[in-house]
Design an enzyme around this catalytic site. Sequence first.
Site: not given
Length: 336
Positions: A11, A145, A303
Amino acid sequence: MKRVVVVGGRGFVGGELLRLLVHHPEVQVTGVTSDTQAGRAVESAHPPLRGSGLRYSRRADLEPADLVFLAGVHGSTAAVLDEIGALAPKLVDLTADFRIRDPDLMERYYGWRREGERAEAFVRGLPELHRKEIIDADRVAVPGCMATSAILSLAPLASRGLLREVQVDARTGSSGSGASSGSANSHALRSGVMRVFAPFDHRHEAEVMEALGVDVSMTVTATPQVRGVQTVTKVGVGEVSERELQAMYREDYGAEPFVRVVNSPRGTYRYPDPKVLLGSNFCDVGIVADNRGKALAMGGLDNLVKGAAGGAVQCMNLMLGLPETCGLTFPGLHPV
């Protein structure tokens, strides 16, 4: 060289983690897993890693290491914790599985019931507030985040008992939803939006509450950016002047390598703006106040870096006895 393994490197967070680790001068990536991509080159998912030579493998093929990162989907860590714990003495978890210690709070926000003892074994992976614990820890859970931005922007007030009526307005780019998010995150539906998708009870709200010990209300809005998080929090601070508040922030963060207090009297970037932080491990914070007992505490970060992979590498450095800033000094890009 320290040997590190990334479990779940397919990811966005896994790719960012690998980007930082491949160029880290003190570590060697000895394994990267993906349940669906075993045998394929990592660069097939993360083109910036062309030439790295890394290939995905199965968990069963991993060799012992000094530290393991868990960067799979949320909910995956608990299922493999015992297996992975035997692979390395130290572990950094980037999933949500053990970010929250209170089992009731975890069940309320995630629908999961985690044994308190397992969650308590994890130190909150926020070096600015938990550096000593992280240095001695075997298991660390990196905060989310938006939680990282909100916590760092509010911590100086919380430590002085100045937080009342905490209302967090959080804005996030599309990468925060992950590489396998649904159709609502497609370009056609995400481009140009200012979409409130969590008016109340976002999962990161729980992390902020537990970390700061106060009641928090968080609203989250999707923005058109790919990367970046900004939190703007309205709080009641009583009869404390803006100058006094700013002095508190400078006192707490003046020596921190990755938190900068941003309150300029003029200019385009007067307050924390994630656009100038992309690719960096910095979190910029700021505080302003009116004359009615109200203040705005602001935070901004990338993030995928300070809000995830960069924060994890910062924790790794502390856990392995390396310089805290090692591999994390990139200042960000401007303009982008």
